[in-house]
Design a protein around this motif. Structure first.
Motif: not given
Length: 469
Positions: A155, A158-163, A165-166, A192-193
């Motif tokens: 989890s 996945l959060t690190n990938l999301k943060s 993104e930009r 990747t996710e």
């Protein structure tokens, strides 16, 4: 009192006489390179293949140890991220201790223990070191792999990938490697996710069984411990450990672009653009070019006194800092020159990057610049010898990279023998200009027109290095 007064007057007289002989308009001549003197570590091999290195010193009542598995680049494929999860899982408890119990045991000794997929490290006061070391060994050899911890770490990934993104910086790091090596190469693949979501706990266990092993292992002790005691401790902790034999990976060679290639990724929210000028190189540490390349890179972009920094920051004000780096080792690596630049100045900055790279490839550096780079390495290398762990690292480096036994004893001798002609030659060979890859990640609306006007041919990619329409 009279004697003190006479002594002070005499001292001032001597000081003035010395000062009169100094010509402060002339730069002092450099002294000889420091003589490299250090004792070799004690080296011992366990029956299972682990190489033990011991550097004994009584400076402090403290011992540090590290276990390094020379596993090399790992291709994770569709399971990219499994090695990162494995590293995290090794700190989540053992078959006899929960994570809380393990961490409490470490804290009670005031020790430091860390684990990763390619080994572990431990540091503690001498009186607690044996117990702390055995904890590190237990974590490496008997991880418990609790399901709840796996879900937590997954989890977090996945959060690190999301943060990110930009984040132009994070996107740039991913895309530069992917475009340089290819997404199927160990140095070019990325998480990747989808890849994270596909990983199961069994995948982590399989990676552990395959890569965490005594094969190609190097165990280094540094500090207040006798060599015979260190060897006995190593045998106690790892002597009966068996695991999968490892072989050094063989990677296919990747080619640079045929001509200068400018690859752009649009990040509309980016305040600054990340510029990276890069090319692939092959520079083993045993190469006769090694020391000359180090000096060439230092002059070009190794610090705040380098040409790139002086040009892009001091002269033009495009960035807070521009630097270059050069890799080396048994596999292909990269030369890179990079900076974070205001979007509207990207086209001008790219021109200046290429100008400086071309300059060091076509014109000999001045004796002053070359000597300044040598002085920096002379001082930092000699200062580093104060750290016993550095000496131990020398020994393992020699073994892993198949270097001559006197590689570090003759290091400064070879460095100081580098000429301006050598710098020119290796710059031409290793710093790409005609076949460089320029990767720009930022707000394309603000810099694309300028790049096109400057005559660059542009290729567009998305944030995952896929060609964009």
């Amino acid at each position: 009192m009279k004697k003190i007064f006479i002594f002070v007057i005499a001292a001032l007289f001597v000081q003035n006489a010395v000062a009169q002989k100094l010509d402060r308009s002339q730069r002092p001549k450099p002294g000889p390179a420091p003589v490299i003197k250090f004792e070799n570590p004690v080296i011992y091999k366990l029956p299972n293949g682990i190489t033990v290195l011991v550097v004994h010193t009584h400076r402090l009542p403290k011992v540090s140890a590290s276990y390094k598995i020379d596993v090399g680049p790992i291709a994770q494929g569709s399971k990219a991220g499994v090695i990162g999860l494995l590293s995290g899982m090794l700190s989540e408890g053992t078959t006899t201790k929960t994570k809380v119990q393990f961490d409490e045991a470490v804290d009670q000794m005031g020790a430091e223990v860390s684990l990763s997929s390619d080994g572990g490290q431990v540091s503690a006061l001498t009186r607690y070191f044996n117990d702390a070391f055995l904890l590190m060994a237990e974590a490496l050899r008997n991880p418990s792999f609790p399901q709840a911890s796996f879900e937590k770490l997954k989890s977090q990934s996945l959060t690190n990938l999301k943060s990110n993104e930009r984040s132009a910086t994070a996107i740039s790091e991913r895309v530069v490697h992917a475009l340089s090596f290819g997404v199927s190469h160990p140095f070019g693949e990325f998480e990747t996710e989808q890849s994270i979501n596909s990983i199961t706990l069994n995948d982590v266990k399989a990676a552990y069984k395959k890569y965490v092993t005594p094969s190609r292992g190097y165990l280094t002790f540094v500090g207040d411990i006798e060599p015979e005691d260190a060897i006995a401790l190593a045998n106690k902790a790892f002597g009966n450990w068996k695991g999968t034999p490892l072989n050094s990976p063989v990677l296919s060679k990747v080619n640079n672009p045929i001509k200068v290639e400018v690859d752009v990724v649009n990040v509309p929210s980016a305040v600054q653009s990340e510029i990276t000028v890069t090319n692939l190189i092959e520079l083993p540490m045993s190469s006769p070019d090694f020391h000359a390349v180090l000096l060439a890179n230092q002059i070009l972009g190794g610090g705040a006194d380098s040409r790139l920094f002086r040009n892009l920051r001091e002269k033009h004000g495009f960035t807070y800092g521009a630097y270059s780096q050069v890799g080396s080792g048994r596999w292909q690596s990269t030369f890179t020159a990079s900076a974070s630049v205001r979007n509207e100045k990207v086209d001008s900055a790219v021109v200046q990057f290429l100008k400086e790279i071309n300059l060091i490839r076509t014109e000999k550096v001045s004796p002053e610049l070359l000597q300044g780079a040598k002085n920096l390495y002379n001082g930092s290398f000699a200062l580093g010898l104060e750290n016993p762990a550095r000496v131990a690292g020398f020994a393992s480096n020699i073994l892993m990279n198949n270097l001559p036994k006197d590689f570090y004893r003759t290091y400064l001798q070879k460095l100081n023998a580098v000429s301006a002609d050598d710098v020119l030659r290796v710059s031409k060979k290793y710093f790409g200009y005609d076949n460089a890859r320029v990767v720009i990640v930022g707000k394309t609306d603000e810099f694309l027109p300028g790049l096109i006007k400057s005559g660059f041919q542009i290729k567009h990619f998305d944030r995952f290095a896929v060609p964009a329409k």
